[in-house]
Design an enzyme around this catalytic site. Structure first.
Site, PDB file in Angstrom:
ATOM      1  N   GLY A 160       0.853  -1.197   0.000  1.00  0.00           N
ATOM      2  CA  GLY A 160       0.000   0.000   0.000  1.00  0.00           C
ATOM      3  C   GLY A 160       0.877   1.232   0.000  1.00  0.00           C
ATOM      4  N   ARG A 161       0.319   2.325   0.529  1.00  0.00           N
ATOM      5  CA  ARG A 161       1.050   3.605   0.501  1.00  0.00           C
ATOM      6  C   ARG A 161       2.397   3.507   1.202  1.00  0.00           C
ATOM      7  NH1 ARG A 161      -4.719   5.855   1.464  1.00  0.00           N
ATOM      8  NH2 ARG A 161      -4.610   4.171   2.962  1.00  0.00           N
ATOM      9  N   ARG A 183      -1.927  -8.465  -2.084  1.00  0.00           N
ATOM     10  CA  ARG A 183      -3.163  -9.116  -2.551  1.00  0.00           C
ATOM     11  C   ARG A 183      -3.400  -8.803  -4.022  1.00  0.00           C
ATOM     12  NH1 ARG A 183      -7.109  -7.108   2.082  1.00  0.00           N
ATOM     13  NH2 ARG A 183      -5.763  -5.346   1.646  1.00  0.00           N
ATOM     14  N   ILE A 242       6.653  -3.677  10.936  1.00  0.00           N
ATOM     15  CA  ILE A 242       6.112  -2.383  11.395  1.00  0.00           C
ATOM     16  C   ILE A 242       4.606  -2.349  11.166  1.00  0.00           C
ATOM     17  CG2 ILE A 242       8.246  -1.042  11.077  1.00  0.00           C
ATOM     18  CD1 ILE A 242       6.881   0.102   8.485  1.00  0.00           C
ATOM     19  N   ARG A 244       1.505  -4.894  12.162  1.00  0.00           N
ATOM     20  CA  ARG A 244       0.664  -5.157  13.327  1.00  0.00           C
ATOM     21  C   ARG A 244       1.140  -6.431  14.010  1.00  0.00           C
ATOM     22  NH1 ARG A 244      -0.884  -0.853  13.555  1.00  0.00           N
ATOM     23  NH2 ARG A 244      -2.985   0.004  13.600  1.00  0.00           N
ATOM     24  N   GLU A 273       0.466  -6.699  22.414  1.00  0.00           N
ATOM     25  CA  GLU A 273       1.162  -5.536  22.961  1.00  0.00           C
ATOM     26  C   GLU A 273       0.244  -4.715  23.875  1.00  0.00           C
ATOM     27  OE1 GLU A 273       2.117  -3.803  19.047  1.00  0.00           O
ATOM     28  OE2 GLU A 273       0.909  -2.077  19.617  1.00  0.00           O
ATOM     29  N   HIS A 291       6.061   0.344  19.290  1.00  0.00           N
ATOM     30  CA  HIS A 291       5.018   0.830  18.374  1.00  0.00           C
ATOM     31  C   HIS A 291       5.130   2.353  18.152  1.00  0.00           C
ATOM     32  CE1 HIS A 291       0.730  -0.184  16.785  1.00  0.00           C
ATOM     33  NE2 HIS A 291       1.269   0.802  16.088  1.00  0.00           N
ATOM     34  N   ILE A 292       6.277   2.748  17.585  1.00  0.00           N
ATOM     35  CA  ILE A 292       6.542   4.184  17.411  1.00  0.00           C
ATOM     36  C   ILE A 292       6.778   4.570  15.944  1.00  0.00           C
ATOM     37  CG2 ILE A 292       7.427   4.575  19.752  1.00  0.00           C
ATOM     38  CD1 ILE A 292      10.297   4.406  18.528  1.00  0.00           C
TER      39      ILE A 292
HETATM   40  C1  8YV Z   1      -0.679   4.463  15.559  1.00  0.00           C
HETATM   41  C2  8YV Z   1      -0.406   2.797  13.689  1.00  0.00           C
HETATM   42  O1  8YV Z   1       0.103   5.364  16.238  1.00  0.00           O
HETATM   43  O2  8YV Z   1      -1.548   4.248  12.245  1.00  0.00           O
HETATM   44  C3  8YV Z   1      -1.389   3.096  12.627  1.00  0.00           C
HETATM   45  O3  8YV Z   1      -2.039   2.149  12.142  1.00  0.00           O
HETATM   46  O4  8YV Z   1      -0.060   1.700  13.905  1.00  0.00           O
HETATM   47  C4  8YV Z   1       0.194   3.913  14.474  1.00  0.00           C
HETATM   48  O5  8YV Z   1       0.563   4.934  13.605  1.00  0.00           O
HETATM   49  C5  8YV Z   1      -1.235   3.483  16.531  1.00  0.00           C
HETATM   50  O6  8YV Z   1      -2.041   2.534  15.908  1.00  0.00           O
HETATM   51  C6  8YV Z   1      -2.029   4.171  17.640  1.00  0.00           C
HETATM   52  O7  8YV Z   1      -3.329   4.451  17.268  1.00  0.00           O
END
Ligand code: 8YV
Length: 328
Positions: A160-161, A183, A242, A244, A273, A291-292
């Protein structure tokens, strides 16, 4: 004389930047969560009573039970591009609009994906721990010798993007050969611009020197990378997630890292998490971040502002900026 406010009420379920709350207050009665506690589903439902809109993050689950408990709710605006915390069909059935924050985090998240890839390939965390522990007593030719990044083969799962932004960095900045699996295949012009070649998943796994995961989480992508997939990767390869937690089988990955079936991994997201699989905490060849990936001040502000824009636009004009579903 008593006065009853005709303004709609909105909830901000986690702590956000004060200017975002101020923008919402120009239009609505706003309740905030200044302590930034992660509310239980029951607490969230209680706080949502009488609210027409809410800003959520990945920590808040929006499902049929919550929606049934909150019949006045009209819009849920996620401060995230991913929305696996939403049951979108249940939201549509309940007539509740769902929105997310695409585009504003694409380049920042791609930067971080590349940072984690480089930290993993070049063993930055592992060598820093060694230095801080006072173990560096002489230079050696092979001290923390890692994997080459420039000119290597970059595999991207999910195009994706953000995947495309990572491909551009790899191809144009680092002279990498970029292969991807998705996909659906990209159109020829986008493939050419990203210098990316479409391959099947088996070729992606077996050919990538560095494999980065950027696909959305769903039942279909659960454990897309487990023991069987890791076994198809090069023993010198690195894996970066990065996307999920749950896309990688973290227990299987910890075993593979300990047994050096792949060289190293870089993880920003985890199953369950903020808990992290205990075995990942004890293997040296993994870079772990909390998750940053989208966490720059400018981007987090842009995400929160876009979520606020969605609530303001939808509740004042009936049209959101970045809707996920369509409601009557
Ligand atoms: C969020 C992320 O900060 O945008 C997403 O999907 O994973 C992160 O950028 C996180 O999900 C908190 O909402």
């Amino acid at each position: 004389m008593s006065s009853v406010s005709s303004r709609a009420s909105v909830l901000v379920s986690r702590s956000v930047f004060p200017e975002v709350v101020e923008r919402l207050r120009e239009h609505f009665d706003v309740q905030t969560n200044d302590e930034d506690a992660v509310w239980s589903p029951a607490e969230l439902a209680a706080r949502l009573q009488g609210k027409k809109g809410v800003l959520t993050t990945g920590s808040e689950r929006v499902d049929a039970a919550l929606l049934a408990a909150c019949p006045q709710l009209k819009i849920v605006a996620n401060i995230a591009v991913g929305y696996n915390n939403f049951d979108v069909p249940a939201m549509t059935a309940a007539g509740v609009l769902a929105t997310n924050t695409p585009d504003v985090l694409t380049e920042t998240t791609a930067d971080f994906g590349f940072a984690l890839l480089m930290a993993t390939a070049r063993r930055i965390s592992e060598s820093e721990h060694f230095l801080r522990a006072g173990q560096w007593n002489q230079w050696r030719l092979d001290l923390f010798a890692g994997a080459e990044v420039h000119g290597s083969t970059l595999g991207i799962l999910g195009m994706g993007r953000i995947g495309q932004a990572i491909a551009r960095r790899g191809a144009h900045g680092f002279g990498m050969k970029v292969i991807y699996h998705n996909r659906s295949r990209l159109d020829a012009a986008t493939e050419a611009e990203c210098k990316a070649r479409y391959v099947d998943k088996a070729e992606l796994l077996s050919s990538a020197d560095h494999l980065i995961l950027v696909l959305p989480y769903s039942a279909e992508s659960h454990h897309a990378i487990g023991a069987a997939e890791i076994a198809q990767m090069k023993p010198t390869a690195t894996l970066v997630n990065i996307a999920r937690g749950g896309i990688v089988d973290d227990a299987a990955l910890a075993v593979a890292l300990r047994e050096k079936r792949i060289a190293a991994a870089g993880l920003d997201v985890y199953e369950g998490e903020p808990k992290v699989h205990p075995d990942l905490l004890t293997v040296p060849n993994v870079v772990l971040t909390p998750h940053i990936a989208s966490a720059t001040i400018a981007t987090r502000k842009a995400m929160a502002n876009l979520a606020a824009d969605n609530v303001i636009a939808f509740l004042t004009t009936g049209r959101a900026v970045t809707p996920i579903n369509t409601v009557a």
